[in-house]
Write an enzyme that holds these catalytic residues in place. Structure first.
Site, short mmCIF file in Angstrom:
data_model
loop_
_atom_site.label_atom_id
_atom_site.label_comp_id
_atom_site.label_asym_id
_atom_site.label_seq_id
_atom_site.Cartn_x
_atom_site.Cartn_y
_atom_site.Cartn_z
N GLN A 52 0.47 -1.31 0.08
CA GLN A 52 -0.02 -0.28 0.40
C GLN A 52 1.09 1.50 0.08
O GLN A 52 0.41 1.81 -0.81
CB GLN A 52 -1.05 -0.13 0.63
CG GLN A 52 -1.86 -1.60 0.98
CD GLN A 52 -2.63 -1.12 2.54
OE1 GLN A 52 -2.10 -0.62 3.36
NE2 GLN A 52 -4.35 -1.57 2.22
N THR A 83 -11.42 -6.41 4.33
CA THR A 83 -10.91 -4.79 5.19
C THR A 83 -11.24 -4.08 3.59
O THR A 83 -12.44 -4.45 2.49
CB THR A 83 -9.65 -4.83 4.70
OG1 THR A 83 -9.29 -4.04 4.80
CG2 THR A 83 -9.19 -5.71 3.53
N CYS A 196 -13.89 1.32 7.77
CA CYS A 196 -12.88 1.01 7.56
C CYS A 196 -13.10 -0.42 8.47
O CYS A 196 -13.76 -0.91 9.41
CB CYS A 196 -11.37 1.63 8.18
SG CYS A 196 -9.23 0.38 8.78
#
Length: 240
Positions: A52, A83, A196
């Site tokens: 990421q 996720t 999230c």
């Protein structure tokens, strides 16, 4: 009962919430000592985080796609990626499998539409709040998304990675999230997406003045509907 495939570990803190919610829901609906049939594959989150940070999304897709294949081979009838952020590469992951991919944003949008809301706030990692993969999904469902200001986005992101993913829960961070949610409401948010899967560890419906849409629980519920054959025409997110 169908078998639910969970691709987790991002972080393991939220994956445990998925497992708990799914089994609780199955037991509530079926009764006795019923629990869910699950295949759980947990990746090393540090490898994904580095991808990421460095923008190596193709590398992350290779890791998660390989994990998805293993889940299917283990007998899963559907796949959940536990996720929000990694739904950025949902198409690449789903290209590795033939079983249905249950998309977290589609599941959340259904719940928002049930409440007849059109404009909602979004909390999540900076990737989720600032890039278009989640926001565009919501737009496709007729839902307008508003996000916090840049400084507040930094706070939300930092709390997720430095605290929640490590199981650290503080009243200071809870109050910071409350303040940020209040600002979203002032900006016109009719509800707020906890975009999230760790945020549910920190805040609850009592922390906001508008409905909260907990993507962890919503995603888990979608999986249970599928497993118990309550979803007649489940969308298969395959665009190969």
């Amino acid at each position: 009962m169908k078998t639910i495939g969970l691709l987790g570990g991002m972080s393991w803190e939220s994956t445990t919430e998925y497992y708990k919610h799914i089994n609780q829901m199955v037991n509530q609906r079926v009764g006795a000592l019923a629990s869910a049939r699950c295949v759980v594959y947990s990746v090393n989150f540090e490898e994904i985080v580095q991808c990421q940070k460095e923008g190596r999304w193709d590398d992350a897709a290779a890791i998660l796609g390989g994990a998805a294949q293993r889940i299917e081979k283990a007998g899963a009838d559907c796949l959940l990626v536990c996720t929000n952020t990694m739904h950025k590469i949902a198409e690449q992951i789903s290209a590795h499998i033939t079983i249905p991919f249950l998309h977290i944003a589609d599941a959340a949008a259904e719940k928002i539409q049930e409440r007849k809301l059109r404009k909602v706030g979004l909390l999540g990692t900076k990737f989720t709040m600032e890039q278009d993969f989640f926001i565009e999904k919501m737009k496709n469902h007729g839902i307008e998304i508003i996000v916090p200001a840049e400084k507040e986005r930094d706070i939300v992101h930092q709390v997720i990675f430095d605290e929640l993913c490590k199981g650290i829960i503080t009243n200071t961070s809870r109050q910071a999230y409350r303040n940020i949610m209040d600002e979203l409401v002032k900006a016109g948010a009719e509800g707020i997406i906890l975009g999230c899967t760790e945020i549910t560890l920190l805040v609850s419906p009592e922390d906001a003045t508008v409905p909260l849409f907990d993507t962890t629980r919503i995603h888990a519920e979608k999986a249970v509907d599928f497993a118990l054959l309550l979803v007649e025409n489940c969308e298969i997110y395959h665009q190969k």
